[in-house]
Scaffold this active site. Structure first.
Site, short mmCIF file in Angstrom:
data_model
loop_
_atom_site.label_atom_id
_atom_site.label_comp_id
_atom_site.label_asym_id
_atom_site.label_seq_id
_atom_site.Cartn_x
_atom_site.Cartn_y
_atom_site.Cartn_z
N LYS A 48 36.24 33.20 45.41
CA LYS A 48 37.39 34.22 45.11
C LYS A 48 37.03 35.37 44.45
CE LYS A 48 42.02 34.15 42.97
NZ LYS A 48 42.24 35.27 44.01
N GLY A 75 47.00 36.95 41.51
CA GLY A 75 46.90 37.91 40.49
C GLY A 75 45.69 37.97 40.13
N CYS A 134 43.64 43.74 47.47
CA CYS A 134 44.45 43.06 46.78
C CYS A 134 45.70 43.35 46.71
CB CYS A 134 43.99 42.40 45.53
SG CYS A 134 45.23 41.02 44.79
O1 RRO Z 1 44.42 37.02 43.84
C1 RRO Z 1 45.53 37.21 44.57
O2 RRO Z 1 46.71 37.27 44.41
C2 RRO Z 1 45.05 37.73 46.16
C3 RRO Z 1 44.10 38.45 46.12
BR1 RRO Z 1 42.77 39.00 44.92
C4 RRO Z 1 43.68 39.10 47.67
O3 RRO Z 1 42.85 39.69 47.74
N1 RRO Z 1 44.66 38.52 48.50
C5 RRO Z 1 45.66 37.90 48.13
O4 RRO Z 1 46.52 37.53 48.93
N2 RRO Z 1 45.81 37.41 46.75
#
Ligand code: RRO
Length: 307
Positions: A48, A75, A134
Site C-alpha cells: 500500500k 485515505g 489516489c
Molecule cells: O488509500 C486510498 O484511499 C486509496 C488509494 Br492511496 C488509491 O490509490 N486508490 C484508492 O482507491 N484508494
C-alpha cells in the site's frame, strides 16, 4: 493434457517470475496475505502506498460494497516509508516475495521526500510504483495523473529512490495517453493502468455520502471493461511502453484479457477482499488457460488483441 507454460514476464528492466501480482492497497504493507498465498510464487507484492511521514487516513466507514465491486476511501493510511522499511519490509521479504514499493505525495516535494527514504533499500524491492492517482486525497484535488506536467514533476522527484519507476495512472481522464507519454518522458519505465474510478454512494436515510471521506474509488469487476479499454488505448498509442494492467481481475480469463490488451503483467486487488487466495487462483487460472490454448510462453500474449 495441455502444454507446459513459461510464466515469466518482464516489466521494463524488471524480470518477474509470474505475470500476476497484488494491487497496491489491497494486500497491506507487509506479509498479510502470506497465510493464503505463497508470496514467492507470484510476480510481486505491491504494498500500500507510503508517504514520507505516517498518515492516519480518512474517517470510517472506509469501504462499502457496490454492484459488482466496492468503493473505498481509505485515505492513504500508512506508517510512512522509514517505519515501513524497519518494521514491515523484513516480514514480507522473509516470505521470499519480490516487492514493489508504492509512494504517494500531496505535493511534488513529498514524492521526493518519500523516494529519498527508499534509496538503498534491499535489492528484492525491484521497483517503485509512484501513485499519481489516489482519488481520496483531498477529494481528488491532488490527482497528479490528470495532468501531464504534474505527472512529470512528481516522477522526476520520485527518481530520488534510484529504482525503476512505474507510474500509476487514472482512467478518470480523457488524456491518459498524453499522460502516459509524459510519464515515460519523465523517466517511468512502465505505467500501471489504472487506479480506482471516482464514485460515490449516498446513504438515502441519512441523506449524506455514505463513506467517511465523502466520495471514493470504485473497483472490482464493474470497472474491468474500462481497465481493458484504457490498457488497449495506451498500448496502441505507445507500444514500447510497458503496462501493468489492473482493474477487476477475478480469474484467469480476465487476467488474459488485460495481457491481450497490452499489459505485460496484471494486478489483483478487490478480489482479494472476497477471497484472500485470489492472487494465487488468478495465476493458476492464467496457467491453465495458456496450457489449454497451447500458449507455451505467457509473454507471447502481450498485446495479442491488436491487429
Ligand atoms: O488509500 C486510498 O484511499 C486509496 C488509494 Br492511496 C488509491 O490509490 N486508490 C484508492 O482507491 N484508494
Amino acid at each position: 493434457m495441455g502444454v507446459a507454460v513459461d510464466l515469466r514476464t518482464t516489466v521494463g528492466s524488471v524480470d518477474l517470475a509470474a505475470p500476476v501480482m497484488t494491487a497496491s492497497g489491497t494486500a497491506g504493507h507487509g506479509d498479510e496475505l502470506a497465510a493464503y498465498v505463497d508470496l514467492s510464487t507470484i510476480g510481486a507484492v505491491v504494498v500500500k502506498s507510503l508517504g514520507s511521514t505516517p498518515w492516519a487516513g480518512n474517517p470510517a466507514p472506509r469501504v462499502h460494497p457496490t454492484p459488482s465491486g466496492m468503493i473505498n476511501s481509505v485515505g492513504l493510511q500508512g506508517p510512512g516509508v522509514a517505519a515501513w522499511r524497519e518494521h514491515e519490509l523484513p516480514a514480507v521479504l522473509a516470505t521470499g516475495a519480490t516487492v514493489v514499493a508504492s509512494i504517494w505525495g500531496r505535493h511534488v516535494e513529498d514524492f521526493g521526500a518519500a523516494a529519498e527514504q527508499l534509496a538503498g533499500v534491499d535489492e528484492r524491492v525491484v521497483a517503485v510504483e509512484v501513485n499519481l492517482s489516489c482519488p481520496n486525497l483531498d477529494g481528488g484535488a491532488h490527482l497528479f495523473a490528470h495532468d501531464p506536467d504534474a505527472t512529470a514533476a512528481a516522477l522526476r522527484a520520485a527518481s530520488a529512490a534510484g529504482l525503476p519507476m512505474w507510474a500509476k495512472l487514472s482512467s478518470n481522464t480523457d488524456r491518459v495517453v498524453q499522460i502516459a507519454a509524459a510519464a515515460q518522458a519523465a523517466g517511468a519505465e512502465a505505467v500501471t493502468v489504472a487506479n480506482t474510478l471516482m464514485g460515490m454512494v449516498i446513504d438515502v436515510d441519512a441523506r449524506r455520502p455514505l463513506l467517511g471521506g465523502g466520495g471514493g474509488g470504485v473497483s472490482g469487476p464493474a470497472i474491468h471493461p474500462m481497465a481493458v479499454r484504457t490498457v488497449y488505448d495506451v498500448h496502441a498509442a505507445l507500444p514500447d511502453l510497458p503496462i501493468v494492467g489492473v482493474g477487476g481481475v477475478v480469474d484467469g480469463r480476465s487476467a488474459v484479457e488485460l495481457l491481450l490488451a497490452g499489459a505485460s503483467a496484471v494486478q489483483v486487488g478487490t478480489a482479494s477482499f472476497a477471497d484472500p487466495r485470489s492472487v494465487r487462483l488468478v495465476l493458476e487460472g492464467v496457467e491453465t488457460w495458456c496450457s489449454r490454448a497451447g500458449v507455451s510462453r505467457v509473454r507471447d500474449l502481450i498485446g495479442g488483441a491488436h491487429g
